[in-house]
Motif scaffolding. Sequence first.
Motif, PDB file in Angstrom:
ATOM      1  N   ASP A  93       0.670  -1.219   0.142  1.00 54.08           N
ATOM      2  CA  ASP A  93       0.071   0.036  -0.061  1.00 54.08           C
ATOM      3  C   ASP A  93       0.705   1.556  -0.137  1.00 54.08           C
ATOM      4  N   ASP A  94       2.095   0.974   0.654  1.00 59.11           N
ATOM      5  CA  ASP A  94       2.590   2.315   0.303  1.00 59.11           C
ATOM      6  C   ASP A  94       3.244   2.648  -1.002  1.00 59.11           C
ATOM      7  N   ASP A  97       0.673   3.756  -2.838  1.00 57.91           N
ATOM      8  CA  ASP A  97       0.407   5.512  -2.660  1.00 57.91           C
ATOM      9  C   ASP A  97       1.402   6.667  -2.439  1.00 57.91           C
ATOM     10  N   ARG A 102       5.757   5.400   7.586  1.00 57.27           N
ATOM     11  CA  ARG A 102       4.933   4.224   8.190  1.00 57.27           C
ATOM     12  C   ARG A 102       5.245   4.342   9.133  1.00 57.27           C
TER      13      ARG A 102
HETATM   14 MG    MG Z   1      -2.078   4.045   2.173  1.00 54.12          MG
END
Ligand code: MG
Length: 330
Positions: A93-94, A97, A102
């Motif tokens: 996801d990082d 996105d 994080r």
């Molecule tokens: Mg995200």
Amino acid sequence: MVGFADDVVGPPGVIQAALTDFAGLVTARLCTLAEGMPGSLRSPVVALANRQGKCLRAMLLGACARLGVAEQSRLVRLGALVELLHLASLLHDDVIDRADTRRGAPAAHVMVGEERAMLAGLACFATAGMEAAAIGSGVDRIVGKAVARLSYGELLDVERAFDTSLAIPDYLELAERKTGELFRLSCMLGAAASGAAEPAIRVVGQFGADFGVAFQILDDCLDFSAQLDGKPTGIDHVMGLFGAPTLCALAADDSGQLAALLLSPEFSHGQLPAVRALVAANGGVATATRLARSRYDQAVGALGVLADSDAGGAVELLVAVTAAFWRARR
Ligand code: MG
Ligand code: FPP
């Protein structure tokens, strides 16, 4: 023996200590599993696993295991399995996105590059699959099904980018898949490991899914508060990913000003204060917070069907874990 001490439903300090112990065992198991990965993939996984994570999914799994009786070592393995899936999803996801941080530190892809971060995510996913198969009792099938649903949720998230008219029910469905699914899985695995009956497993599974939706809405709200949990503020808007407060504000904004701003070709970080002001003017955060609250209340209310059975301890613990989370986020 269950995953938490028997007196866990007691004073807050006692609950906290038992949960922290369980989270510690889960994290240790997770790091042991990561030892099987090549060094350059292991280091981002272990770094992320040891970074102020709350093991919330494993906690819910442990709470649901109080529906019946489960071996602690099995619960720790299952807890590590869901946390590994969570890490796999975050590592991917990082990158998707373009998030730089994080859990309060640089995201894995910033540290080791996108290729290694994504491969580390795949290694977590593959390790979780092997662990599911080794645990047996059909765990691999239910895990495979859940991961397919959550991947589809993430795809929906990517595909709806720059959709300023995304309806709230569609957003809620997306959130249930993207975020609720892993909570559902965690609750169901814990309940099933304890030998709970099928209807009870389904009830806690639905609780997990609904709690996950409330969790995601509150997570979106964090973008509008002071920097918490090391989350970058506002980056999602530049990516065209509008969270619950923005979607609620868009729905309320008859002037169309907010949509025009978000879709303007020159839109960049410089316009984020204007976005915040328009979201605030249209009550976005307040509406989203109410939405999260009502979903959470609905989730807790639906647990009522279990309250008369022997499941009282599990229900109390589920409510204690999620309510503590709720208080911390507000
Ligand atoms: Mg995200
Ligand atoms: C975070 O959402 C992302 C998710 C909850 C799901 C991510 C899922 C995948 C990448 C699919 C692949 C899954 C596996 C197991 C390999 P967010 O961006 O709204 O939250 P954030 O603010 O914490 O980043």
